[in-house]
Design an enzyme around this catalytic site. Structure first.
Site, PDB file in Angstrom:
ATOM      1  N   GLU B  68      39.225  17.877  37.521  1.00 51.22           N
ATOM      2  CA  GLU B  68      39.161  18.610  38.768  1.00 51.22           C
ATOM      3  C   GLU B  68      37.917  19.492  38.828  1.00 51.22           C
ATOM      4  OE1 GLU B  68      42.896  20.368  39.590  1.00 51.22           O
ATOM      5  OE2 GLU B  68      42.507  20.451  41.728  1.00 51.22           O
ATOM      6  N   GLU B 311      55.054  59.914  40.759  1.00 54.46           N
ATOM      7  CA  GLU B 311      55.395  60.649  41.970  1.00 54.46           C
ATOM      8  C   GLU B 311      54.506  61.851  42.205  1.00 54.46           C
ATOM      9  OE1 GLU B 311      59.577  61.477  42.171  1.00 54.46           O
ATOM     10  OE2 GLU B 311      59.951  59.469  42.968  1.00 54.46           O
TER      11      GLU B 311
END
Lengths: 106, 501
Positions: B68, B311
């Site tokens: 490929e 946070e």
């Protein structure tokens, strides 16, 4: 396009060993060349079993594979060359047969 | 020669993907061909290269047959994974068979053919470098180079048989049109059906999820099911360990301090060292405080601590800690604390797991705190999240680290968080922090809901927060329904502790 006579055909045929397909391809090619390219071609036959590196360098997958090295452009024809029309097309021997004759007539 | 293998156990060789080798119980079956099938972009070429790289790493040379991408493209693309194919070629450890289509040459088919030249090239390359491994990538592309598909299929079968007689272990990749459907296109599975691996790259709830599955290994054992993986720079495919690593966990009876004396007492003498504790509560109940005390407790004993904060910003965390009498800056200067703050969404959960593992490998902490899991939960599907937590807890325990994770409950007064519901069975201990409304006043309560392998105080204790941190006080009396979020005063003092358990 130049006159065909000015062109020397340099052909290379990759085959695998001495199988019947190999013999078939060589026979078919000789017949076509003798008819269409008499005295104007050179043919080299390469056995991939003996020269795998050559097949690697030319990136050959299938056998038989015919390579038209000269005149340019490079063309490949795959198979036992039993389909004469396809071989002629691949070698660009008469891709535009009729138009060419018409041009020559004028 | 072929029949003798029936009585012998199948030998396996490493793929270079460590956790995959665990799933495959050793790697790919030796001297056989394995089909690796996947959709476009599922990682087939990376797998092919990694398999060869692993071999070269242990002295087994390789051949890469590419149908490929061209060899120069593969050399360039694989550099980013740390694989220097060109160098290996120069050193005689690797050979390419470049069978990618040559766009500059027009080809005509004129009669019957075979792929004798390809076979001769593969045999030549294997002989040239003394290869033990061959990767073929990918079969679909060879079909597109020829119009006679049945010839190609027959010839590939012949090549596959030839590879077997050469004594090499091979992998051939093939395309699939969908992640769940036929094993491969074009009937290639007809001739390499003994060993099949599926790579998937599924769009699941708008998030990409890669998995690897061993569909079958003929005559040899393997783990079943899909395992998530990710593709990273300088490493290639990394499979996320799940059950495979969990089997090796040893639980210890060594106790470590939570950093809060009264909480240690509630837990029967502290947390277990190789355990994971979940702290769950609504916003503002004291989760980050519990984390801070946990880290301080470690640093006070000279243990390195890692804080993963998703946070709050670094500044905010340090300011908060100072407010509770903990000097993060000094801990950091002493080399006892490392704080990593980041947004959860910067990468997928699989990559977070690898990042965290890498941080732990580098810093070698004794304690890891993660604040909060709920923030991370939003950056993946629930399945990916569960796998993340499994992977992280297994790793932490395996490394003999104590982990403290927080999760945020949606409702202020009670109930459980989504996070908690998903992972409560994976953690060893659960601590709940709750607001408790008492006679028109908001108080905070703490209870140890679960403590695997130990007796613990099951009462709900009131706690206060001051400039020195958390202080646990007496249990709430005459109140029930705290955990459910609806405290009710009960006059009879005897039934004061009859709340939920």
């Amino acid at each position: 396009m130049n006159e065909p006579a000015a062109n020397k055909y340099l052909l290379k045929l990759y085959v695998t060993g001495t199988s019947s397909r190999t013999a078939q391809a060589i026979e078919n090619l000789r017949r076509i060349c003798d008819q269409e390219l008499e005295g104007r071609y050179e043919l080299e036959i390469v056995d991939v079993l003996e020269q795998p590196q050559a097949a690697e360098d030319d990136r050959i997958l299938a056998t038989p594979t015919l390579i038209k090295q000269l005149p340019p452009p490079l063309r490949r024809v795959i198979g036992d060359l039993s389909d004469r029309e396809k071989v002629l097309l691949g070698l660009e021997l008469r891709p535009l047969d009729h138009p060419a004759r018409n041009l020559a007539d004028q | 020669m072929k029949t003798s293998s029936d009585s012998m156990p199948v030998r396996k060789i490493s793929t270079g993907i460590p956790t995959f080798d665990v799933i495959a119980k050793g790697g790919l079956p030796a001297n056989r061909t394995t089909l690796v099938s996947g959709t476009a972009g599922s990682g087939k070429t990376v797998f092919a290269t990694q398999f060869l790289a692993a071999g070269i790493g242990e002295g087994a040379n390789g051949v890469f047959v590419t149908f490929e991408e061209s060899a120069p493209d593969i050399r360039a693309n694989m550099r980013s994974f740390g694989w220097d194919l060109a160098r290996w070629e120069k050193e005689g450890k690797l050979a390419f068979v470049d069978a990618s289509p040559d766009p500059h040459v027009e080809t005509v088919e004129a009669g019957a053919f075979d792929l004798g030249a390809l076979l001769a090239r593969v045999e030549h390359a294997v002989k040239k470098v003394g290869a033990k491994r061959v990767s073929v990538d990918s079969l679909g592309a060879v079909f597109s180079q020829f119009s006679d598909q049945s010839t190609v299929r027959r010839e590939l079968f012949r090549i596959s048989a030839a590879l077997k007689s050469m004594g090499v272990t091979a992998m051939m990749s093939a395309e699939r049109t969908s992640d769940y459907g036929p094993v491969a296109r074009l009937g290639v599975e007809e001739f390499i059906a003994d060993n099949v691996i599926i790579l998937r790259n599924v769009l699941d709830d708008e998030k990409r999820r890669r998995t690897i599955e061993i569909l079958k290994f003929r005559g040899t054992d393997h783990q079943k099911g899909e395992y998530p993986f990710t593709i990273v720079e300088d490493g290639g495919i990394v499979v996320i360990p799940l059950s495979a690593i969990q089997l090796r966990q040893a639980s210890s009876n060594v106790r470590v301090s939570s950093g809060i004396k009264e909480l240690d007492a509630m837990c029967g003498g502290g947390f277990f060292r190789d355990s994971v504790i979940l702290v769950s509560g609504a916003t503002g109940t004291g989760k980050t405080l519990t984390v801070t005390q946990f880290l301080k407790g470690g640093a006070d004993r000279g243990e390195r601590c890692l804080l993963l904060a998703f946070e709050e910003s670094r500044e905010q965390l340090f300011r908060n800690a100072t407010g509770w009498g903990t000097d993060f800056e000094k801990m950091e200067k002493d080399g006892l604390l490392k704080v990593v703050c980041n947004y959860p969404d910067v990468q997928g959960l699989e990559d977070w797991l690898l990042t965290i593992r890498r941080l732990i490998d580098e810093f070698k902490p004794k304690r890891v705190a993660l604040d909060s899991l709920s923030a991370l939960e939003r950056s993946g599907t629930s399945r990916a999240f569960r796998e993340f937590v499994i992977g992280l807890t297994s790793f932490i325990k395996h490394e003999e680290i104590t982990g403290l994770f927080t999760s945020t409950t949606e409702s202020l007064m009670g109930g459980s968080s989504i996070t908690e519901a998903h992972i409560s069975t994976l953690t060893d201990s659960i601590i709940l922090l709750r607001y408790v409304e008492m006679l028109g006043e908001m108080k905070r309560g703490l209870t140890v809901l679960k403590m695997r392998g130990s007796m613990h105080d099951k009462r709900i204790r009131e706690f206060t927060i001051d400039a020195k941190g958390m202080h646990l006080g007496d249990p709430f009396h005459n109140v029930s329904g705290i955990l459910a979020g609806a405290p009710v005063h009960v006059n009879d003092p005897e039934s004061g502790e009859s709340g939920h358990s």
